[in-house]
Design a protein around this motif. Sequence first.
Motif, PDB file in Angstrom:
ATOM      1  N   LEU A 106      42.491  -3.254   5.290  1.00 32.84           N
ATOM      2  CA  LEU A 106      43.628  -3.011   4.398  1.00 32.84           C
ATOM      3  C   LEU A 106      44.089  -1.558   4.447  1.00 32.84           C
ATOM      4  N   ARG A 107      43.149  -0.627   4.556  1.00 29.61           N
ATOM      5  CA  ARG A 107      43.527   0.786   4.624  1.00 29.61           C
ATOM      6  C   ARG A 107      44.313   1.108   5.891  1.00 29.61           C
ATOM      7  N   ALA A 108      44.053   0.380   6.959  1.00 28.74           N
ATOM      8  CA  ALA A 108      44.623   0.698   8.261  1.00 28.74           C
ATOM      9  C   ALA A 108      46.082   0.285   8.408  1.00 28.74           C
ATOM     10  N   GLY A 109      46.643  -0.431   7.463  1.00 30.42           N
ATOM     11  CA  GLY A 109      48.026  -0.871   7.567  1.00 30.42           C
ATOM     12  C   GLY A 109      48.719  -0.860   6.224  1.00 30.42           C
ATOM     13  N   PHE A 110      49.964  -1.310   6.199  1.00 32.33           N
ATOM     14  CA  PHE A 110      50.676  -1.448   4.929  1.00 32.33           C
ATOM     15  C   PHE A 110      51.652  -2.612   4.946  1.00 32.33           C
ATOM     16  N   VAL A 111      51.634  -3.419   6.020  1.00 31.39           N
ATOM     17  CA  VAL A 111      52.464  -4.621   6.090  1.00 31.39           C
ATOM     18  C   VAL A 111      51.550  -5.831   6.230  1.00 31.39           C
ATOM     19  N   CYS A 112      51.785  -6.820   5.384  1.00 35.76           N
ATOM     20  CA  CYS A 112      51.029  -8.064   5.444  1.00 35.76           C
ATOM     21  C   CYS A 112      52.004  -9.220   5.642  1.00 35.76           C
ATOM     22  N   HIS A 113      51.453 -10.409   5.865  1.00 39.74           N
ATOM     23  CA  HIS A 113      52.262 -11.624   5.928  1.00 39.74           C
ATOM     24  C   HIS A 113      51.819 -12.545   4.792  1.00 39.74           C
ATOM     25  N   LEU A 114      52.757 -12.841   3.927  1.00 37.05           N
ATOM     26  CA  LEU A 114      52.508 -13.672   2.753  1.00 37.05           C
ATOM     27  C   LEU A 114      52.916 -15.102   3.057  1.00 37.05           C
ATOM     28  N   GLY A 115      51.964 -16.012   2.986  1.00 39.09           N
ATOM     29  CA  GLY A 115      52.231 -17.421   3.238  1.00 39.09           C
ATOM     30  C   GLY A 115      52.225 -18.219   1.945  1.00 39.09           C
ATOM     31  N   VAL A 116      53.329 -18.896   1.665  1.00 38.05           N
ATOM     32  CA  VAL A 116      53.461 -19.701   0.453  1.00 38.05           C
ATOM     33  C   VAL A 116      54.179 -21.002   0.807  1.00 38.05           C
ATOM     34  N   VAL A 120      46.539  -9.816   7.204  1.00 43.03           N
ATOM     35  CA  VAL A 120      46.807  -8.489   7.753  1.00 43.03           C
ATOM     36  C   VAL A 120      46.123  -8.428   9.113  1.00 43.03           C
ATOM     37  N   THR A 121      46.853  -8.031  10.154  1.00 45.82           N
ATOM     38  CA  THR A 121      46.301  -7.974  11.502  1.00 45.82           C
ATOM     39  C   THR A 121      46.697  -6.680  12.196  1.00 45.82           C
ATOM     40  N   HIS A 122      45.731  -6.062  12.863  1.00 46.65           N
ATOM     41  CA  HIS A 122      45.985  -4.880  13.678  1.00 46.65           C
ATOM     42  C   HIS A 122      45.536  -5.171  15.106  1.00 46.65           C
ATOM     43  N   VAL A 123      46.418  -4.969  16.066  1.00 49.33           N
ATOM     44  CA  VAL A 123      46.084  -5.158  17.475  1.00 49.33           C
ATOM     45  C   VAL A 123      45.617  -3.825  18.045  1.00 49.33           C
ATOM     46  N   ASP A 124      44.413  -3.794  18.618  1.00 51.18           N
ATOM     47  CA  ASP A 124      43.838  -2.568  19.163  1.00 51.18           C
ATOM     48  C   ASP A 124      43.857  -2.528  20.687  1.00 51.18           C
ATOM     49  N   GLY A 125      44.145  -3.645  21.329  1.00 52.20           N
ATOM     50  CA  GLY A 125      44.214  -3.624  22.779  1.00 52.20           C
ATOM     51  C   GLY A 125      44.261  -5.011  23.379  1.00 52.20           C
ATOM     52  N   LEU A 126      44.700  -5.077  24.636  1.00 48.77           N
ATOM     53  CA  LEU A 126      44.674  -6.322  25.393  1.00 48.77           C
ATOM     54  C   LEU A 126      43.394  -6.374  26.210  1.00 48.77           C
ATOM     55  N   VAL A 127      42.727  -7.496  26.182  1.00 46.58           N
ATOM     56  CA  VAL A 127      41.510  -7.708  26.958  1.00 46.58           C
ATOM     57  C   VAL A 127      41.913  -8.498  28.206  1.00 46.58           C
ATOM     58  N   LEU A 128      41.916  -7.816  29.348  1.00 43.88           N
ATOM     59  CA  LEU A 128      42.361  -8.424  30.597  1.00 43.88           C
ATOM     60  C   LEU A 128      41.130  -8.759  31.432  1.00 43.88           C
ATOM     61  N   ALA A 129      40.861 -10.038  31.551  1.00 42.18           N
ATOM     62  CA  ALA A 129      39.634 -10.498  32.188  1.00 42.18           C
ATOM     63  C   ALA A 129      39.871 -10.888  33.641  1.00 42.18           C
ATOM     64  N   ARG A 130      38.833 -11.404  34.273  1.00 44.03           N
ATOM     65  CA  ARG A 130      38.921 -11.854  35.664  1.00 44.03           C
ATOM     66  C   ARG A 130      39.638 -13.194  35.768  1.00 44.03           C
ATOM     67  N   SER A 131      39.585 -13.947  34.689  1.00 45.70           N
ATOM     68  CA  SER A 131      40.283 -15.229  34.635  1.00 45.70           C
ATOM     69  C   SER A 131      41.214 -15.235  33.439  1.00 45.70           C
ATOM     70  N   VAL A 132      42.328 -15.931  33.551  1.00 43.77           N
ATOM     71  CA  VAL A 132      43.287 -16.014  32.449  1.00 43.77           C
ATOM     72  C   VAL A 132      42.641 -16.637  31.218  1.00 43.77           C
TER      73      VAL A 132
END
Length: 226
Positions: free
Chosen positions: A45-55, A96-108
């Motif tokens: 929660l500290r790392a962001g300030f935008v959330c997605h509210l589902g109702v 609340v979601t924070h993306v820190d990187g793409l994980v690019l593997a040997r297989s899709v």
Amino acid sequence: MTDLSETTPVHPAGEAGDLSATERTRHRRLREQGRTDREALFEVLRAGFVCHLGVVVDGDPMVVPTVYGFDSGHLYLHGSVASRSLTRGATACVTVTHVDGLVLARSVFEHGVNYRSAMIYGVPRALEGDEKLEALRVLTEHMAPGQWDYARRPNRKELAATTILAISLDEASVKVREGHPEDADDPHDVWAGVLPLTRAWLPPVTDPHATRPVPEHVLRRTGAPF
């Protein structure tokens, strides 16, 4: 692919520092990515300030991005009194979601995302009076520390046009994925690794009608991550 929809395993409710354990927050897959302590929730929660509210509105699902603030017990959301998403009396789900990187593997199949996420369930409660004003202060200070004491505070008419909802943090879950791809034993000879993603505040852009210099509490944010 990494699945961000699953929630985290949690210890039984009542254990100090642990998140709640309910059927909605029980983790069913990727248990190693679960975080069970409450501080992990606060870190997300500290790392962001935008959330997605589902109702659910008039029988249909609605997911709305909105800013938030929080304290040790509640998440606070605000919006217009006319907003159809700021309902009360029925369970809402906030993520609340924070993306820190793409994980690019040997297989899709093994590609994924390094991320931090939180999911909170609760019945929103509309605040009034001093509670409402305090929640608005918490929300403002979370977005822009120092701004509550710098800018003009809302007047009675503005407060009347604003809805502030409080959602308890009693039922919440957290998941975190970090590190490299998990297919090191794949014989396919291609590059594999992580493409990190960072975010930072850029220098402030002054309103052409403003006559004052940028205040120190705003300047301090320049270059800081969020």
